[in-house]
Design an enzyme around this catalytic site. Structure first.
Site, PDB file in Angstrom:
ATOM      1  N   ASP A  16     -18.722 -12.140 -31.728  1.00  0.00           N
ATOM      2  CA  ASP A  16     -19.424 -12.042 -33.013  1.00  0.00           C
ATOM      3  C   ASP A  16     -20.636 -12.968 -33.100  1.00  0.00           C
ATOM      4  O   ASP A  16     -20.775 -13.741 -34.058  1.00  0.00           O
ATOM      5  CB  ASP A  16     -18.463 -12.359 -34.173  1.00  0.00           C
ATOM      6  CG  ASP A  16     -17.191 -11.535 -34.116  1.00  0.00           C
ATOM      7  OD1 ASP A  16     -17.280 -10.347 -33.805  1.00  0.00           O
ATOM      8  OD2 ASP A  16     -16.104 -12.097 -34.377  1.00  0.00           O
ATOM      9  N   GLU A 184     -19.161  -2.656 -40.344  1.00  0.00           N
ATOM     10  CA  GLU A 184     -18.939  -4.100 -40.465  1.00  0.00           C
ATOM     11  C   GLU A 184     -20.084  -4.868 -39.824  1.00  0.00           C
ATOM     12  O   GLU A 184     -21.034  -4.287 -39.291  1.00  0.00           O
ATOM     13  CB  GLU A 184     -17.616  -4.480 -39.786  1.00  0.00           C
ATOM     14  CG  GLU A 184     -17.583  -4.145 -38.299  1.00  0.00           C
ATOM     15  CD  GLU A 184     -16.223  -4.345 -37.662  1.00  0.00           C
ATOM     16  OE1 GLU A 184     -15.282  -4.745 -38.360  1.00  0.00           O
ATOM     17  OE2 GLU A 184     -16.107  -4.087 -36.455  1.00  0.00           O
TER      18      GLU A 184
END
Length: 516
Positions: A16, A184
């Site tokens: 991420d 997302e």
């Protein structure tokens, strides 16, 4: 200067990624989930070579991980810079949710959290040209869970003076595909008069993809790029060496180039990903107002052409840590928030001392564990341990860890009054003893060596002695494909009194990790 670089730029469990540029300096953060300290922060001058300068969440007051499940805790962070202040926005899943921390120096210290009343996860910050700030995140779709992963991207204004969300929330986008699952990781940018929304969809596994939409207004409506996704490897098959491509952030260099950091995985030994999700770097350009990753290829490769930036290499930490510093190096992690002293570098100078405590690795607790990421498909890890078990509930040694439910414990302990080295495989929370050997020594040299999915465990009473306890043990339980979750494998030093009280300690003289 070399003309190419090797991916991943951050090998091992660094998922991420988010980055920002301040002048000719670049800063990057990644997720850490149940590990402490949280959110490593890196600095680079050339986007290829990164030096860790600290952790964003390095104090218990910032990061409550008590009792979080494996792969709970710190999810995808975003880092941004605005008018002299660095901001990191993040979610503590399983606790109080979304929060912001700030710093004037990215190396820290960072503030305690400003908690936000917002639903969902994956928050991001955007600072508009008029000085207003906006929160973008992902949340369950308002009509409810009509199908698994039925979420949406949304936005709300943030008051920087009060650190509170203000005004109405606005739904922005559901992703490029009809009934897309898990839209997302959103980031908002303003480029050439358009607001761009960059997201991931398809879940963080093999169907992961990066898509983009744009609007003339911050609150929309957003129109998706007709050629979405702008990047994915979902069509390349399970045998491709880079998979799970997604969750990206972009930056324009001072020389006008555009680059994207993203997560991806390297499976090996079949479709198994022991290293978790790693940080990769790819270039992209703009065509007719839309991003195009590597025209003609649109894939991530192990070798890429370097950015047009002066190369800046950093001094890397030595392969062997002799524990001669006052604080642990930045590569080391523990599990969950330390609420009591469990390790020391000063009680026996030149050693890392771990206290035996009742907490066990198999519990959702904070055990006496100090570890580091597995970053290579082939590696050798060694340590010298001084430890004498005085009761049958005492043990210490090396752990190769995917989670509390999936790991290997290479421990020295006492069984029926005899001191033994034992290798235990924990699969789905169930222990299986793979090997055991009677050994009587005040100091042991323990080695774990891996060649793809074959993990071997050796011991000796001298530094040059390698007696096999178990060789070519199948390591696929260390992959997310078997264990589930979002983290990669870690390995390190562990001590426990296994549910009972103890005053005993284990002293580790050094720990060496070599990847190749």
């Amino acid at each position: 200067m070399t003309t190419t670089f090797k991916n991943p730029i951050l090998p091992g469990f660094y998922p991420d990624p988010s980055m920002c540029r301040v002048g000719d300096d670049y800063y990057l953060v990644t997720s850490t989930f149940e590990y402490f300290p949280g959110i490593p922060i890196f600095h680079s001058k050339d986007l290829v070579n990164w030096q860790q300068i600290g952790h964003v969440l390095d104090r218990p007051s910032q990061l409550d991980l008590d009792g979080v499940k494996p792969s709970g805790g710190v999810f995808a962070p975003t880092i941004r810079y605005h008018e002299g202040t660095f901001y990191v926005i993040n979610t503590n899943v399983g606790k109080k949710g979304n929060f912001i921390v700030t710093a004037t120096d990215p190396a820290g210290p960072w503030s305690d959290p400003y908690w936000l009343e917002s639903e969902g996860i994956d928050p991001s910050l955007f600072f508009d040209e008029d000085g207003k700030a906006y929160y973008t995140g992902t949340r369950p779709a308002p009509e409810g869970p009509q199908y698994f992963g039925n979420w949406e991207i949304w936005i709300q204004e943030l008051d920087l003076n009060t650190m509170k969300l203000v005004g109405e929330t606005h739904s922005l986008w559901r992703g490029a595909l009809r009934d897309a699952v898990w839209p997302e990781g959103p980031h908002t940018y303003k480029i050439n008069g358009y607001y761009y929304l960059l997201i991931s969809e398809g879940g963080t596994g093999p169907d992961h993809a990066i898509s983009v939409a744009r609007s003339e207004h911050i609150f929309g409506p957003y129109v998706g790029y007709k050629k979405n996704p702008v990047l994915t490897h979902r069509h390349l098959g399970n045998d491709y060496p880079i998979v799970n491509v997604g969750h990206s952030d972009i930056v324009e260099t001072q020389n006008g180039e555009w680059w994207m950091v993203l997560l991806a995985s390297r499976p090996y030994g079949g479709y198994y990903r022991n290293l978790g999700r790693e940080t990769f770097l790819v270039p992209f350009t703009w065509e007719e107002g839309w991003p195009v990753v590597k025209p003609g290829k649109s894939i991530v490769e192990m070798e890429e052409v370097r950015p047009n930036l002066p190369e800046k290499r950093w001094v890397q930490p030595p392969a062997c840590d002799n524990f001669e510093t006052e604080e642990l190096g930045m590569q080391w992690l523990s599990i969950r928030t330390p609420r009591e002293p469990f390790m020391s570098l000063t009680e026996r100078p030149g050693h890392l001392r771990l206290k035996l405590r009742p907490q066990m690795l198999t519990e959702d607790a904070q055990p006496s564990f100090v570890g580091r990421r597995q970053q290579h498909i082939h590696f050798n890890a060694r340590t010298a341990m001084a430890f004498t078990p005085q009761a049958e509930h005492e043990s210490a040694g090396i752990v190769v860890l995917q989670s509390s439910q999936f790991h290997f414990r290479f421990e020295y302990r006492m069984v029926n009054g005899v001191k033994v080295l034992r290798l235990t495989k924990c699969t789905d929370g169930k222990d299986e003893i793979l090997a055991e050997q009677a050994v009587d020594a005040d100091k042991l040299y323990l080695t774990v060596e891996a060649h793809e999915q074959d993990y071997s465990f050796y011991y000796g009473k001298r530094a040059d002695e390698y007696v096999p306890l178990a060789e070519q043990v199948d390591g696929r339980i260390l992959s997310t494909d078997v264990a589930g979750g979002f983290v990669g494998a870690c390995l390190g030093m562990y001590a426990s009194s296994n549910g009972q009280a103890s005053d005993n300690v284990a002293d580790f003289d050094w720990f060496e990790y070599t990847g190749y």
